[in-house]
Enzyme design. Structure first.
Site, short mmCIF file in Angstrom:
data_model
loop_
_atom_site.label_atom_id
_atom_site.label_comp_id
_atom_site.label_asym_id
_atom_site.label_seq_id
_atom_site.Cartn_x
_atom_site.Cartn_y
_atom_site.Cartn_z
N LYS A 66 53.45 42.10 46.69
CA LYS A 66 52.34 41.11 46.35
C LYS A 66 52.05 41.23 44.88
O LYS A 66 51.73 40.13 44.23
CB LYS A 66 51.17 41.36 47.18
CG LYS A 66 51.31 40.78 48.53
CD LYS A 66 50.03 41.00 49.35
CE LYS A 66 50.40 40.48 50.57
NZ LYS A 66 48.94 40.19 51.55
N ASN A 87 50.02 36.11 47.37
CA ASN A 87 50.70 36.02 48.78
C ASN A 87 51.29 34.62 48.91
O ASN A 87 52.09 34.40 50.12
CB ASN A 87 49.79 36.57 49.86
CG ASN A 87 48.61 35.45 50.06
OD1 ASN A 87 48.28 34.54 49.14
ND2 ASN A 87 48.50 35.05 51.62
N ALA A 130 43.83 44.89 50.38
CA ALA A 130 43.35 43.92 51.01
C ALA A 130 41.69 43.74 50.59
O ALA A 130 41.18 42.63 50.61
CB ALA A 130 43.49 44.17 52.53
N ASN A 150 34.56 54.15 50.19
CA ASN A 150 35.97 54.42 50.39
C ASN A 150 36.05 56.05 50.38
O ASN A 150 35.27 56.82 49.76
CB ASN A 150 36.55 53.92 49.00
CG ASN A 150 38.16 54.01 49.58
OD1 ASN A 150 38.80 53.62 50.38
ND2 ASN A 150 39.00 54.35 48.14
N ARG A 151 36.97 56.62 50.99
CA ARG A 151 37.49 57.87 50.90
C ARG A 151 37.35 58.78 49.60
O ARG A 151 36.99 59.46 49.33
CB ARG A 151 38.65 58.20 51.68
CG ARG A 151 39.37 59.61 52.05
CD ARG A 151 40.28 59.88 52.60
NE ARG A 151 41.49 58.91 52.22
CZ ARG A 151 42.68 58.76 52.65
NH1 ARG A 151 43.05 59.81 53.68
NH2 ARG A 151 43.63 58.12 52.26
N ASP A 154 36.59 57.30 43.42
CA ASP A 154 36.96 56.64 42.13
C ASP A 154 37.79 55.36 42.38
O ASP A 154 37.65 54.48 41.42
CB ASP A 154 38.01 57.85 41.30
CG ASP A 154 37.16 58.80 40.90
OD1 ASP A 154 35.73 58.66 40.80
OD2 ASP A 154 37.70 59.83 40.31
#
Ligand code: ATR
Length: 279
Positions: A66, A87, A130, A150-151, A154
């Protein structure tokens, strides 16, 4: 003469797009065919040149191409350029122009249960490709807040900083997200956690959510992830990833043909194809 449409990816065998798009071409009596092509990264440029040479009507691009496809196209629209991923490619008078219908497809599907995002507080879980498409698309709407958990914090900060559209945002850890969950009107799960075969996993505990808030997962296999099950049991309204998949395809079809297709028909076809392997 039959018009060619395609999807390029590596791997590509699992793609449901040929089934969904070929059905539409025949439903609308169009003499067109949509074919999957397994293209390795080193062959991507040649594949694009080949499709252009044979006068392709348009094509989809999926993982892992992509972003890498962008330099091989003749042009790209603003949203896709900002997201950094394409896409959908349209042959516009011999020029291959790249678009991103993933984010807009998510938004269109979401609008069925949440017609207006103005003033809404939104949490995105995940900061990958995504999430990026969805974040940039929602940032253009009048959302009041658009936070990212988010895990790797950063990565969430990087995504927020990259976005050219102004929106009030902060990056947070999963632990913080669990505590703040009751503040959000809409929570969108964009990681691969919970996808078959690891169907009992989910990113964050959902005990704290607000009743009647909306929880979406972009995963559609299984149709109801552990995340969505927990959200439903805690009183949220839920939406699975079928809508994003169907609407990104519908928007691509519209760009190629000028027809916005029958999405219920598309959804039924995808569900039929998923039948028997939803977990
Ligand atoms: P995609 O393009 O499908 O979004 P990606 O770019 O690889 O895929 O992003 C995957 C997302 O899932 C990221 O947010 C990733 O978190 P990190 O940025 O910390 O890597 C998240 N993710 C994947 N596996 C995870 C796990 N086991 N626990 C928590 N987050 C995970």
């Amino acid at each position: 003469m039959k018009k060619l449409y395609a999807v390029l990816g590596d791997p590509i065998g699992h793609s449901m797009s040929p089934f969904m798009l070929n059905d539409l071409f025949s439903f609308y009596n169009m003499d067109s065919v949509y074919l999957p092509f397994h293209v390795k990264g080193e062959n991507l440029h040649d594949a694009v040149k080949g499709l252009k040479a044979v006068g392709v009507g348009g094509f989809n691009v999926t993982v892992p191409h992509k972003s890498n496809i962008i330099p091989f196209l003749d042009g790209i629209d603003e949203l896709a350029l900002n997201i950094g991923a394409v896409n959908t490619v349209v042959n516009e008078n011999g020029q291959l122009i790249g678009y991103n219908t993933d984010g807009p497809g998510f938004l269109k599907g979401l609008n069925a249960i949440l017609p207006n995002l103005t003033g809404q507080k939104v949490l995105l879980i995940g900061a990958g490709g995504a999430a990026r498409a969805i974040y940039f698309t929602l940032a253009k709407e009048n959302t009041q807040r658009l936070d990212i958990a988010n895990r790797t914090i950063d990565r969430a900060i990087g995504l927020i900083n990259d976005c050219p559209y102004s929106v009030d945002s902060k990056a947070c850890s999963f632990e913080e997200a669990i505590e703040l969950l009751g503040e959000y009107d809409l929570v969108i799960q964009t990681t691969l956690i919970g996808m078959s075969p690891k169907i009992y996993e989910q990113p964050i505990a959902l005990n704290n959510l607000r009743n009647q808030s909306v929880f979406c997962d972009i995963i559609y296999n299984p149709l109801e992830t552990q995340f969505l099950k927990d959200a439903r049991q805690n009183g949220a309204r839920i939406q699975n990833g079928i809508d994003m998949f169907v609407y990104q395809g519908a928007l691509a079809f519209e760009k190629w043909t000028g027809i916005f297709p029958d999405v219920e028909r598309m959804r039924d076809n995808v569900l039929k194809q998923l039948g028997g392997r939803t977990c």
